[in-house]
Design an enzyme around this catalytic site. Structure first.
Site, PDB file in Angstrom:
ATOM      1  N   LYS A 190      18.433  28.650  12.499  1.00 39.23           N
ATOM      2  CA  LYS A 190      18.766  28.443  11.347  1.00 39.23           C
ATOM      3  C   LYS A 190      20.848  27.938  12.091  1.00 39.23           C
ATOM      4  O   LYS A 190      21.343  28.165  12.500  1.00 39.23           O
ATOM      5  CB  LYS A 190      19.718  29.924  10.499  1.00 39.23           C
ATOM      6  CG  LYS A 190      20.922  29.702   9.193  1.00 39.23           C
ATOM      7  CD  LYS A 190      21.069  30.577   8.453  1.00 39.23           C
ATOM      8  CE  LYS A 190      21.700  30.668   7.103  1.00 39.23           C
ATOM      9  NZ  LYS A 190      22.375  31.617   6.710  1.00 39.23           N
ATOM     10  N   LYS A 236      15.226  27.217   9.129  1.00 44.04           N
ATOM     11  CA  LYS A 236      16.288  26.710   8.359  1.00 44.04           C
ATOM     12  C   LYS A 236      17.182  26.177   7.990  1.00 44.04           C
ATOM     13  O   LYS A 236      17.858  26.456   9.526  1.00 44.04           O
ATOM     14  CB  LYS A 236      16.436  28.063   7.422  1.00 44.04           C
ATOM     15  CG  LYS A 236      17.558  27.757   6.330  1.00 44.04           C
ATOM     16  CD  LYS A 236      18.053  29.125   5.809  1.00 44.04           C
ATOM     17  CE  LYS A 236      19.093  28.860   4.721  1.00 44.04           C
ATOM     18  NZ  LYS A 236      19.658  30.309   3.986  1.00 44.04           N
TER      19      LYS A 236
END
Length: 320
Positions: free
Chosen positions: A193, A245
């Site tokens: 992320k 992400k």
């Protein structure tokens, strides 16, 4: 000419026959915001925060659309935020109540996922507890994630999804779940992320109280190998699924992770990616449906087995 690749592009039927990457509704997960009251999100046209009283209807529509999952994010009242994000692991917290409402409405007809992070619930907006210097305390935060994951499992989540990028968060959560008898609850790790500029609209959606930035714990967008390292560590700690992400601007990382992962790989088409498509489509600069289809197909082509996207319900209707 011996080689004429265009032969396989001559008709729509031919192109469909030889298509390498296919998107199915069951591979899509719809991110959903649940709060005490509902409200449209101005920076995400077509997306709203849903009241607790209506979250069951949202889940039922997701089931009818044939989606694979629904990911719940809780949006507490401002007065319920505090320094440790206690509303995030309280049995009466908005997220736990949302999970319970969804499970009561749809049971096991769809995979119910919960975001396991404190940023929505802290008055400083960070993903964990702060130390005396104002920095996120990794180990104290991991202890809080254990309690949050247990609260979500007790409320009925099929999947808990730690997204705070704390070291050893997957191992700690797995230990907590197993120790409390929730051996069947899965862990979807937000493994790679990044500290991305594309989260802006999301922060409006959850009424974020963030002060500063998250660059000491989310990854530097310039780093590719680091994404692999994080995913490998989460796999070793027992993650049932791993995630990259954002999705569209990190397809190289997604491809890398898919190459080494022996569990399903997810990717999150985040709020900023959604809003860019919407803004361009509203100006008439792009074909909206074609752009949505192409963007999700590209994420799948890079290696994702699962895509979290705000387009999930609409895309499923087109696919069906």
């Amino acid at each position: 000419m011996t080689h004429r690749p265009r032969r396989l592009r001559t008709t729509g039927a031919m192109r469909e026959l030889v298509r390498e990457t296919r998107v199915h509704a069951r591979q899509l997960v719809l991110p959903v915001f649940v709060g005490a009251t509902g409200a449209p999100i101005s920076s995400m046209p077509g997306v709203s925060r849903h009241p607790l009283s209506g979250i069951g209807d949202v889940a039922a529509r997701a089931v009818d659309a044939g989606l694979g999952g629904i990911m719940l994010f809780g949006v507490p009242e401002e007065a319920d935020k505090d320094a440790i994000g206690s509303a995030g692991f309280s049995p009466d917290g908005i997220l736990q109540r949302g999970i319970a409402a969804v499970r009561e409405r749809v049971g096991d007809d769809i995979v119910v996922m919960a975001d396991t992070c404190l940023d929505e619930f802290t008055d400083h907006g960070h993903c964990g507890l702060l130390d005396a210097a104002g920095l996120v305390d990794n180990d104290a935060t991991v202890a809080a994630y254990r309690e949050m994951a247990l609260a979500q499992a007790r409320a009925g989540a099929h999947v808990v999804a730690p997204s705070g990028m704390m070291d050893r968060q997957v191992l700690a959560i797995r230990d907590a779940l197993d120790g409390d008898g929730f051996t069947d609850v899965s862990v979807l790790a937000y493994s790679a992320k990044y500290a991305s500029a594309f989260y802006g609209p999301f922060r409006e959606a959850v009424a974020s109280s963030l002060q500063g930035d998250r660059r000491t714990y989310q990854q530097d967008p310039a780093n590719r190998r680091e994404g692999m390292r994080e995913a490998i560590l989460d796999l070793a700690e027992g993650a049932d699924m791993v995630m990259v992400k954002p999705a569209s601007h990190y397809l190289d990382v997604l491809s890398d992770v898919a190459e080494v992962s022996d569990v399903p790989v997810a990717a999150y088409q985040v709020s900023g990616e959604y809003s860019m498509i919407e803004a361009a489509a509203q100006q008439g600069w792009i074909d909206r449906e074609a752009a949505v289809r192409e963007s999700v197909t590209a994420i799948m082509r890079a290696g994702a087995d699962i895509v979290l996207t705000y387009y999930a319900e609409e895309l499923a209707a087109w696919l069906n």
